[in-house]
Design a protein around this motif. Structure first.
Motif, PDB file in Angstrom:
ATOM      1  N   TYR A  36       0.685  -1.425  -0.062  1.00  0.00           N
ATOM      2  CA  TYR A  36       0.519  -0.052  -0.241  1.00  0.00           C
ATOM      3  C   TYR A  36       0.729   1.207  -0.162  1.00  0.00           C
ATOM      4  O   TYR A  36       2.047   1.346   0.592  1.00  0.00           O
ATOM      5  CB  TYR A  36      -0.819  -0.327   0.683  1.00  0.00           C
ATOM      6  CG  TYR A  36      -2.053  -1.380   1.140  1.00  0.00           C
ATOM      7  CD1 TYR A  36      -1.485  -2.852   1.377  1.00  0.00           C
ATOM      8  CD2 TYR A  36      -3.494  -0.896   1.038  1.00  0.00           C
ATOM      9  CE1 TYR A  36      -2.748  -3.066   1.576  1.00  0.00           C
ATOM     10  CE2 TYR A  36      -4.741  -1.493   1.446  1.00  0.00           C
ATOM     11  CZ  TYR A  36      -3.750  -2.719   1.355  1.00  0.00           C
ATOM     12  OH  TYR A  36      -4.973  -3.833   0.853  1.00  0.00           O
ATOM     13  N   GLN A  38       0.484   5.790   0.826  1.00  0.00           N
ATOM     14  CA  GLN A  38       0.087   7.313   1.167  1.00  0.00           C
ATOM     15  C   GLN A  38       0.892   8.130   0.862  1.00  0.00           C
ATOM     16  O   GLN A  38       2.181   7.931   1.723  1.00  0.00           O
ATOM     17  CB  GLN A  38      -0.157   7.041   2.780  1.00  0.00           C
ATOM     18  CG  GLN A  38      -1.040   7.556   3.574  1.00  0.00           C
ATOM     19  CD  GLN A  38      -1.363   7.611   4.696  1.00  0.00           C
ATOM     20  OE1 GLN A  38      -1.243   6.742   5.632  1.00  0.00           O
ATOM     21  NE2 GLN A  38      -2.985   8.095   5.093  1.00  0.00           N
ATOM     22  N   LYS A  42      -3.302  12.439   1.659  1.00  0.00           N
ATOM     23  CA  LYS A  42      -4.426  11.104   0.716  1.00  0.00           C
ATOM     24  C   LYS A  42      -4.113  10.239   1.829  1.00  0.00           C
ATOM     25  O   LYS A  42      -3.304  10.229   2.614  1.00  0.00           O
ATOM     26  CB  LYS A  42      -3.688  10.856  -0.890  1.00  0.00           C
ATOM     27  CG  LYS A  42      -3.460  12.339  -1.502  1.00  0.00           C
ATOM     28  CD  LYS A  42      -2.943  12.033  -3.547  1.00  0.00           C
ATOM     29  CE  LYS A  42      -3.248  13.522  -3.720  1.00  0.00           C
ATOM     30  NZ  LYS A  42      -2.274  11.842  -5.371  1.00  0.00           N
ATOM     31  N   GLN A  43      -5.708   9.424   1.208  1.00  0.00           N
ATOM     32  CA  GLN A  43      -5.989   7.863   2.069  1.00  0.00           C
ATOM     33  C   GLN A  43      -5.154   7.396   1.753  1.00  0.00           C
ATOM     34  O   GLN A  43      -4.095   7.317  -0.302  1.00  0.00           O
ATOM     35  CB  GLN A  43      -7.266   7.218   1.900  1.00  0.00           C
ATOM     36  CG  GLN A  43      -8.472   8.896   2.466  1.00  0.00           C
ATOM     37  CD  GLN A  43      -9.672   8.157   2.777  1.00  0.00           C
ATOM     38  OE1 GLN A  43      -9.739   7.451   1.201  1.00  0.00           O
ATOM     39  NE2 GLN A  43     -10.495   8.457   3.277  1.00  0.00           N
ATOM     40  N   ARG A  44      -4.694   6.077   2.627  1.00  0.00           N
ATOM     41  CA  ARG A  44      -4.284   5.115   1.680  1.00  0.00           C
ATOM     42  C   ARG A  44      -4.728   3.843   1.110  1.00  0.00           C
ATOM     43  O   ARG A  44      -5.609   3.411   1.030  1.00  0.00           O
ATOM     44  CB  ARG A  44      -3.232   4.610   3.266  1.00  0.00           C
ATOM     45  CG  ARG A  44      -2.551   3.084   3.366  1.00  0.00           C
ATOM     46  CD  ARG A  44      -2.077   2.045   4.083  1.00  0.00           C
ATOM     47  NE  ARG A  44      -1.660   3.071   5.444  1.00  0.00           N
ATOM     48  CZ  ARG A  44      -0.796   3.088   6.415  1.00  0.00           C
ATOM     49  NH1 ARG A  44      -0.870   1.629   6.752  1.00  0.00           N
ATOM     50  NH2 ARG A  44      -0.371   3.913   7.062  1.00  0.00           N
ATOM     51  N   GLU A  45      -3.910   3.796   0.295  1.00  0.00           N
ATOM     52  CA  GLU A  45      -3.964   2.774  -0.885  1.00  0.00           C
ATOM     53  C   GLU A  45      -3.715   1.655  -1.363  1.00  0.00           C
ATOM     54  O   GLU A  45      -2.347   2.268  -1.463  1.00  0.00           O
ATOM     55  CB  GLU A  45      -3.863   3.842  -2.054  1.00  0.00           C
ATOM     56  CG  GLU A  45      -2.558   4.285  -3.191  1.00  0.00           C
ATOM     57  CD  GLU A  45      -3.023   5.180  -4.564  1.00  0.00           C
ATOM     58  OE1 GLU A  45      -4.307   5.165  -4.873  1.00  0.00           O
ATOM     59  OE2 GLU A  45      -2.059   5.633  -5.035  1.00  0.00           O
ATOM     60  N   TRP A 103       0.778  -4.935   9.645  1.00  0.00           N
ATOM     61  CA  TRP A 103       1.308  -3.629   9.121  1.00  0.00           C
ATOM     62  C   TRP A 103       3.439  -3.921   9.113  1.00  0.00           C
ATOM     63  O   TRP A 103       3.538  -3.850  10.022  1.00  0.00           O
ATOM     64  CB  TRP A 103       0.804  -2.392   9.254  1.00  0.00           C
ATOM     65  CG  TRP A 103      -0.052  -2.155   8.142  1.00  0.00           C
ATOM     66  CD1 TRP A 103      -1.719  -2.336   9.192  1.00  0.00           C
ATOM     67  CD2 TRP A 103      -1.469  -2.209   7.262  1.00  0.00           C
ATOM     68  NE1 TRP A 103      -2.637  -2.170   8.438  1.00  0.00           N
ATOM     69  CE2 TRP A 103      -2.462  -1.344   7.572  1.00  0.00           C
ATOM     70  CE3 TRP A 103      -0.306  -1.421   6.538  1.00  0.00           C
ATOM     71  CZ2 TRP A 103      -3.312  -1.841   6.086  1.00  0.00           C
ATOM     72  CZ3 TRP A 103      -1.152  -1.482   5.002  1.00  0.00           C
ATOM     73  CH2 TRP A 103      -2.660  -0.757   5.044  1.00  0.00           C
TER      74      TRP A 103
END
Length: 113
Positions: A36, A38, A42-45, A103
């Motif tokens: 992922y 980030q 911005k949002q984590r993607e 994570w």
């Protein structure tokens, strides 16, 4: 299992980096491993994911440029990033699970124009 991401850094646009995610234990039984990112504000993607069977999934923005792989023998997941763009700048995290339950600590990737 603990995850340790590494391999980030500063690179010029068009360059390459290879991220590694080393697990403290076996990942062979973990069906999905993912990367992922980030970016600031911005949002984590999700960037890319790989199943234990080797099936992969990529965000549209990285298709054709990034490749995810896993080596269960050394409990490591890789993200090969080619043709990097400034918009790829972010903190990259590895994660275990389709809905991540573990994570890594993140590694900074900065792409200069």
């Amino acid at each position: 299992v603990q995850l340790q991401a590494s391999g980030g850094g500063l690179v010029q646009a068009g360059g390459s980096l290879r991220l590694s995610c080393a697990a403290s234990g076996s990942i062979s039984s973990i069906n999905v491993m993912g990367w992922y990112r980030q970016a600031p504000g911005k949002q984590r993607e999700l960037v890319a994911a790989i199943t234990s069977g080797g099936s992969t999934n990529y965000a549209d923005s990285v298709k054709g440029r990034f490749t995810i792989s896993r080596d269960n023998a050394v409990n490591t997941v890789f993200l090969q990033m080619n043709m990097l763009k400034p918009e790829d700048t972010a903190v990259y995290y590895c994660a275990a699970g389709a809905r991540p339950w573990r994570w890594g600590q993140g590694t900074q990737v900065t792409v200069s124009s």
